[in-house]
Design a protein around this motif. Structure first.
Motif, short mmCIF file in Angstrom:
data_model
loop_
_atom_site.label_atom_id
_atom_site.label_comp_id
_atom_site.label_asym_id
_atom_site.label_seq_id
_atom_site.Cartn_x
_atom_site.Cartn_y
_atom_site.Cartn_z
N ARG A 10 8.85 25.79 34.00
CA ARG A 10 7.93 26.91 34.18
C ARG A 10 7.77 27.17 35.66
O ARG A 10 7.60 26.23 36.44
N VAL A 11 7.82 28.44 36.05
CA VAL A 11 7.68 28.81 37.46
C VAL A 11 6.66 29.94 37.58
O VAL A 11 6.34 30.62 36.61
N TRP A 12 6.20 30.14 38.80
CA TRP A 12 5.17 31.16 39.06
C TRP A 12 5.75 32.56 39.19
O TRP A 12 5.07 33.52 38.95
N GLY A 13 6.93 32.71 39.63
CA GLY A 13 7.46 34.05 39.86
C GLY A 13 8.94 34.01 40.14
O GLY A 13 9.63 33.00 39.93
N TYR A 14 9.43 35.13 40.64
CA TYR A 14 10.86 35.26 40.89
C TYR A 14 11.38 34.25 41.91
O TYR A 14 12.50 33.75 41.77
N ASP A 15 10.60 33.95 42.92
CA ASP A 15 11.04 32.95 43.90
C ASP A 15 11.28 31.60 43.25
O ASP A 15 12.20 30.88 43.60
N GLY A 16 10.43 31.27 42.28
CA GLY A 16 10.61 30.01 41.54
C GLY A 16 11.90 30.00 40.74
O GLY A 16 12.61 29.00 40.69
N VAL A 17 12.21 31.13 40.12
CA VAL A 17 13.47 31.23 39.36
C VAL A 17 14.65 31.08 40.31
O VAL A 17 15.59 30.31 40.04
N LEU A 18 14.61 31.80 41.41
CA LEU A 18 15.71 31.75 42.37
C LEU A 18 15.84 30.35 42.99
O LEU A 18 16.95 29.92 43.30
#
Length: 192
Positions: free
Chosen positions: A176-184
């Motif tokens: 689980r990530v907070w946003g797009y930066d976490g995905v990237l």
């Protein structure tokens, strides 16, 4: 080439936030005595908060369907995935209502304008996504991500109010990530 399956509603499109705004602006919240809030959505099933007739009304209102906004940074996120070398396959579940199909296709076209053939789109339920070829799934629905992970593939859940209560300890292939930066931050090193 590595492939990312990316959900639209809840990941790229602010569907629930738009629905809450629509419900409040059109007076549907008055029937229950107070305004709706995105924080009320503690699971993925919208009808735990919203009556079914309100969802039906929304699906039939072109003022709702055609104006679902994208999350800030959604277009850049897709460009960043392409720059990393991924193929991106966008998916969303078919929704009832006469305007939905064209509105979603218009949304995808505007979002992916001039991105090229490495970005594709398909209508797919959560169950159908599980059968798609892909290396990673980016979704907002924990249940879909958990099933993807059980099949030995990596899933990333973008945190939203409706998925924060799910425990990831028994799902090692789901993050689980907070946003797009976490995905990237996950997908950048994964492609190397």
């Amino acid at each position: 080439m590595a492939r990312v399956i990316c959900d639209i509603d809840g990941v790229l499109a602010a569907f629930t936030e738009h629905l809450v705004s629509w419900l409040n602006k059109t007076g549907r919240a008055v029937r229950r005595g107070h305004l709706y809030s995105v924080a009320e959505f503690r699971d993925y099933v919208l009808t735990t908060v919203i009556p079914k007739e309100h969802l039906k009304e929304a699906s039939q209102d072109p003022n709702f369907v055609y104006f679902v906004p994208r999350y800030d940074g959604a277009q850049q996120f897709l460009k960043d995935l392409l720059a990393l070398g991924y193929e991106v396959h966008l998916v969303t579940a078919p929704w009832t209502g006469s305007y939905h199909k064209q509105a979603r296709e218009d949304f995808v076209e505007a979002l992916t304008w001039r991105m090229g053939p490495r970005v594709t789109f398909e209508w797919a339920t959560s169950e159908e996504r599980l059968m798609m070829p892909g290396d990673f799934l980016v979704d907002d629905r924990f249940e879909t991500a958990a099933e993807w992970g059980k099949r030995g593939r990596q899933a990333i859940v973008i945190e939203r109010p409706w998925n924060v209560d799910f425990d990831l300890t028994e799902h090692p292939n789901v993050r689980r990530v907070w946003g797009y930066d976490g995905v990237l931050g996950i997908l950048g090193p994964a492609i190397k």
